[in-house]
Design an enzyme around this catalytic site. Structure first.
Site, PDB file in Angstrom:
ATOM      1  N   GLY A   1     -10.732  -3.023   3.629  1.00 46.00           N
ATOM      2  CA  GLY A   1     -11.259  -1.951   4.488  1.00 46.00           C
ATOM      3  C   GLY A   1     -10.713  -1.986   5.908  1.00 46.00           C
TER       4      GLY A   1
ATOM      5  CG  ASP B   1      -1.877  -1.190   1.194  1.00 50.87           C
ATOM      6  OD1 ASP B   1      -2.239  -1.642   0.099  1.00 50.87           O
ATOM      7  OD2 ASP B   1      -2.220  -1.687   2.282  1.00 50.87           O
ATOM      8  CD  GLU B   2       4.650  -0.494  -0.483  1.00 50.22           C
ATOM      9  OE1 GLU B   2       3.778  -0.738  -1.353  1.00 50.22           O
ATOM     10  OE2 GLU B   2       5.287  -1.381   0.099  1.00 50.22           O
TER      11      GLU B   2
ATOM     12  CB  ALA C   1      -3.270  -6.084  -5.616  1.00 55.20           C
ATOM     13  N   GLY C   2      -4.828  -3.976  -3.793  1.00 54.62           N
ATOM     14  CA  GLY C   2      -5.765  -2.863  -3.936  1.00 54.62           C
ATOM     15  C   GLY C   2      -4.921  -1.677  -4.326  1.00 54.62           C
ATOM     16  CG  HIS C   3      -2.202  -1.775  -6.977  1.00 51.73           C
ATOM     17  ND1 HIS C   3      -1.341  -2.320  -7.891  1.00 51.73           N
ATOM     18  CD2 HIS C   3      -1.894  -2.356  -5.794  1.00 51.73           C
ATOM     19  CE1 HIS C   3      -0.546  -3.197  -7.287  1.00 51.73           C
ATOM     20  NE2 HIS C   3      -0.882  -3.246  -6.009  1.00 51.73           N
TER      21      HIS C   3
ATOM     22  N   GLY D   1      -0.017   1.869  -7.299  1.00 49.17           N
ATOM     23  CA  GLY D   1      -1.020   2.078  -8.355  1.00 49.17           C
ATOM     24  C   GLY D   1      -0.940   3.475  -8.925  1.00 49.17           C
TER      25      GLY D   1
HETATM   26  P1  GDP Z   1      -0.865   0.516  -3.523  1.00 45.68           P
HETATM   27  O1  GDP Z   1      -1.513  -0.741  -3.116  1.00 45.68           O
HETATM   28  O2  GDP Z   1       0.615   0.494  -3.323  1.00 45.68           O
HETATM   29  O3  GDP Z   1      -1.214   0.958  -4.910  1.00 45.68           O
HETATM   30  O4  GDP Z   1      -1.428   1.655  -2.539  1.00 45.68           O
HETATM   31  P2  GDP Z   1      -2.949   1.814  -2.020  1.00 45.68           P
HETATM   32  O5  GDP Z   1      -3.770   2.333  -3.130  1.00 45.68           O
HETATM   33  O6  GDP Z   1      -3.414   0.584  -1.344  1.00 45.68           O
HETATM   34  O7  GDP Z   1      -2.762   2.865  -0.860  1.00 45.68           O
HETATM   35  C1  GDP Z   1      -2.298   4.148  -1.114  1.00 45.68           C
HETATM   36  C2  GDP Z   1      -3.365   5.149  -0.644  1.00 45.68           C
HETATM   37  O8  GDP Z   1      -2.774   6.424  -0.511  1.00 45.68           O
HETATM   38  C3  GDP Z   1      -4.502   5.318  -1.619  1.00 45.68           C
HETATM   39  O9  GDP Z   1      -5.673   5.638  -0.906  1.00 45.68           O
HETATM   40  C4  GDP Z   1      -4.059   6.505  -2.469  1.00 45.68           C
HETATM   41  O10 GDP Z   1      -5.141   7.228  -3.052  1.00 45.68           O
HETATM   42  C5  GDP Z   1      -3.383   7.351  -1.411  1.00 45.68           C
HETATM   43  N1  GDP Z   1      -2.272   8.166  -1.906  1.00 45.68           N
HETATM   44  C6  GDP Z   1      -1.294   7.819  -2.786  1.00 45.68           C
HETATM   45  N2  GDP Z   1      -0.380   8.808  -2.891  1.00 45.68           N
HETATM   46  C7  GDP Z   1      -0.789   9.792  -2.053  1.00 45.68           C
HETATM   47  C8  GDP Z   1      -0.237  11.050  -1.689  1.00 45.68           C
HETATM   48  O11 GDP Z   1       0.810  11.487  -2.145  1.00 45.68           O
HETATM   49  N3  GDP Z   1      -0.929  11.759  -0.736  1.00 45.68           N
HETATM   50  C9  GDP Z   1      -2.082  11.321  -0.185  1.00 45.68           C
HETATM   51  N4  GDP Z   1      -2.681  12.080   0.743  1.00 45.68           N
HETATM   52  N5  GDP Z   1      -2.629  10.140  -0.511  1.00 45.68           N
HETATM   53  C10 GDP Z   1      -1.983   9.389  -1.421  1.00 45.68           C
HETATM   54  P1  IMO Z   2      -1.147  -4.075  -2.346  1.00 44.29           P
HETATM   55  O1  IMO Z   2      -0.718  -4.637  -3.679  1.00 44.29           O
HETATM   56  C1  IMO Z   2      -1.176  -4.631   1.972  1.00 44.29           C
HETATM   57  C2  IMO Z   2      -1.040  -8.770   3.398  1.00 44.29           C
HETATM   58  C3  IMO Z   2      -2.205  -9.326   4.194  1.00 44.29           C
HETATM   59  C4  IMO Z   2      -1.499 -10.372   5.034  1.00 44.29           C
HETATM   60  C5  IMO Z   2      -0.435 -10.928   4.084  1.00 44.29           C
HETATM   61  C6  IMO Z   2      -0.848 -12.198   3.365  1.00 44.29           C
HETATM   62  O2  IMO Z   2      -2.384  -3.284  -2.410  1.00 44.29           O
HETATM   63  O3  IMO Z   2       0.007  -3.387  -1.690  1.00 44.29           O
HETATM   64  P2  IMO Z   2      -2.539 -12.737   1.378  1.00 44.29           P
HETATM   65  O4  IMO Z   2      -3.990 -12.427   1.211  1.00 44.29           O
HETATM   66  O5  IMO Z   2      -1.659 -12.164   0.320  1.00 44.29           O
HETATM   67  O6  IMO Z   2      -2.279 -14.195   1.600  1.00 44.29           O
HETATM   68  O7  IMO Z   2      -2.134 -12.021   2.786  1.00 44.29           O
HETATM   69  O8  IMO Z   2      -0.188  -9.889   3.137  1.00 44.29           O
HETATM   70  N1  IMO Z   2      -1.414  -8.206   2.070  1.00 44.29           N
HETATM   71  C7  IMO Z   2      -1.400  -6.904   1.786  1.00 44.29           C
HETATM   72  N2  IMO Z   2      -1.160  -5.822   2.579  1.00 44.29           N
HETATM   73  N3  IMO Z   2      -1.402  -4.453   0.645  1.00 44.29           N
HETATM   74  C8  IMO Z   2      -1.594  -5.506  -0.180  1.00 44.29           C
HETATM   75  O9  IMO Z   2      -1.576  -5.390  -1.512  1.00 44.29           O
HETATM   76  C9  IMO Z   2      -1.672  -6.801   0.392  1.00 44.29           C
HETATM   77  N4  IMO Z   2      -1.850  -8.055  -0.092  1.00 44.29           N
HETATM   78  C10 IMO Z   2      -1.699  -8.893   0.946  1.00 44.29           C
HETATM   79  O10 IMO Z   2      -2.798  -8.321   4.971  1.00 44.29           O
HETATM   80  O11 IMO Z   2      -0.802  -9.764   6.086  1.00 44.29           O
HETATM   81 MG    MG Z   3      -2.958  -1.434  -1.790  1.00 48.92          MG
END
Ligand code: GDP
Ligand code: IMO
Ligand code: MG
Length: 423
Positions: free
Chosen positions: A300, A13-14, A39-41, A17
């Site tokens: 969530g 979740d860095e 994944a949730g990007h 996406g």
């Molecule tokens: P991913 O799984 O690595 O793609 O990251 P996620 O989408 O799960 O989590 C990143 C969250 O941070 C999302 O809700 C993005 O909309 C939000 N986000 C990404 N970059 C920024 C930023 O620079 N500032 C803020 N406030 N939110 C960001």
């Molecule tokens: P993105 O791509 C954050 C975590 C789960 C659990 C471990 C194993 O959006 O960064 P799994 O369902 O893969 O067997 O779960 O990895 N996990 C994530 N945490 N972002 C994700 O994806 C994740 N996908 C899995 O919470 O600790």
């Molecule tokens: Mg994510």
């Protein structure tokens, strides 16, 4: 050389996406190389806000070919649901492809994920319950079904029959209901109907792209700290989010990758169980969660929050062979008086770890050693260049770059596409 891998450098979740969405404006091909719909990007652009689970984040550029690579595990139903959502938002899906060699996540994998987590008692992993672990386990056990099997019904039926012999026993042992093979086979035939033309041998496409020096992005899922081999085992996912797997999972020769961008938040978060040394249980942790909107894009769940982990970044940067950092969510720190960075882990005997990642049982016992940095106390959301940033923010970012021992390529100061700039 035009192949760039974009990988998570922390616990997931860095903001991978949004980085891919930004870079894909100039990319010919984007390939997801591992993971599944765990994944949730999140991508925010002119099509609205979308949390992508399986579809590569380059999908919003109608000129980009988007491939779900052979290293992925694909739940066809989840993919179809995601396709419907994007179509409803006006996104063109004509360039979406799935490798014949990607594994299929079957409904019974989700069942097993839930049953196996329950059987772990208090020692849960905190999986996303998307069937990812059981699907990769079947891949390794050679009882998995591949997406390409959908195109060969007789073969598919035999493979399914073979798989169910052990799957149903496992389900029964764990207290679940066995599944009906015929019903599943019919479900697969409906997947074939809906996905058939998108299921391809991707090698001709990727080979052609390499030969013609096209811009290729490899999209990682999760982050190094949840890597099956190099993360906090067993609290990991069942694939390898590190860049070394990118070529294999995408189907490209390893030497074609010339850039590796490590995506890091300006602080740390984790969702799921396992050691997370920098986790804060105080008001700062709550503020990071609230200001940063730190709730899982897939499940969530509230994310665990903490200060930036300099030990983890040094490990992640080296292991991935990163060529540059993309630092996201700097704006979340705008209002903090003082911001901390973890620069070492202290073992119970007082010795310090700074440049290696200890194994899980040791990591569970360490306490972080922090240094404090002065906050900038003003909004960075409107900054569009390095020079626009307040000097304290530049100093803070500089320290992160120093700990990673690599340069910063991109900084983001908000979730929208335009709130990001190259350094
Ligand atoms: P991913 O799984 O690595 O793609 O990251 P996620 O989408 O799960 O989590 C990143 C969250 O941070 C999302 O809700 C993005 O909309 C939000 N986000 C990404 N970059 C920024 C930023 O620079 N500032 C803020 N406030 N939110 C960001
Ligand atoms: P993105 O791509 C954050 C975590 C789960 C659990 C471990 C194993 O959006 O960064 P799994 O369902 O893969 O067997 O779960 O990895 N996990 C994530 N945490 N972002 C994700 O994806 C994740 N996908 C899995 O919470 O600790
Ligand atoms: Mg994510």
């Amino acid at each position: 050389m035009p192949v760039t891998a974009v990988v998570g450098a922390q616990w997931g979740d860095e903001g991978k996406g949004r980085i891919i969405d930004y870079l894909a404006q100039a990319a010919d091909v984007v390939i997801r190389f591992q993971g599944g719909d765990n994944a949730g990007h999140t991508v925010i652009n002119e099509y609205g806000k979308h949390a992508l689970h399986l579809i590569p984040s380059g999908i919003f550029n109608p000129k980009t070919q988007n491939i779900i690579g052979s290293g992925c595990v694909v739940n066809p139903q989840a993919l179809l649901d995601e396709m419907s959502e994007l179509t409803a938002a006006g996104v063109d899906l004509s360039n979406l492809w799935i490798s014949t060699r990607a594994q299929m996540v079957m409904p019974y994998h989700r069942t097993l994920d839930v049953l196996e987590e329950a059987a772990r008692g208090k020692d849960t992993i905190g999986t996303t319950k998307r069937g990812i672990g059981p699907a990769y386990a079947d891949k390794a056990a050679r009882s998995g079904l591949r997406i390409g099997d959908l195109l060969q019904p007789e073969w598919l039926e035999a493979r399914l029959d073979n798989a169910l012999r052990t799957v149903n026993r496992k389900i029964e042992i764990l207290g679940g209901e066995p599944v009906d093979g015929q019903q599943l086979f019919e479900l697969c035939l409906s997947f074939r109907e809906q996905l058939g033309p998108r299921i391809i041998d991707t090698v001709p496409m990727t080979r052609d792209a390499i030969v013609n020096k096209k811009q290729i992005l490899l999209e990682g899922q999760l982050g190094v700290m949840r890597d099956l081999d190099w993360g906090i085992y067993p609290y990991v996912t069942s694939s390898n989010p590190t860049a070394s797997y990118a070529s294999s999972g995408a189907g490209l020769p390893a030497r074609t990758i010339s850039r590796v961008i490590g995506v890091v938040k300006a602080y740390s978060t984790a969702v799921g169980d396992g050691p997370f040394p920098v986790e804060l249980h105080d008001e700062d942790g709550t503020r990071l969660r609230e200001i940063g909107g730190e709730f899982g894009a897939t499940t969530g769940r509230p994310r665990r929050c903490g200060w930036f982990d300099g030990v983890a970044i040094s490990y992640a940067a080296w292991l991935n062979g990163m060529t540059g950092l993309a630092i996201t969510k700097l704006d979340v720190l705008d209002e903090f008086d003082s911001i901390k960075i973890c620069v070492g882990y202290k073992r119970p005997d007082g010795t310090l770890i700074t440049d290696t990642m200890p194994d899980t049982p040791v990591l569970m016992q360490v306490t972080p050693v922090y240094e404090a940095w002065e906050g900038w106390k003003c909004s960075t959301a409107g900054c569009r260049s390095w020079d626009d940033l307040p000097k304290q923010a530049r100093a803070y970012l500089h320290r992160i770059s120093e700990l990673a021992a690599i340069k910063i390529d991109y900084v983001s100061v908000g979730a929208a596409r335009e709130q990001m700039f190259a350094v």
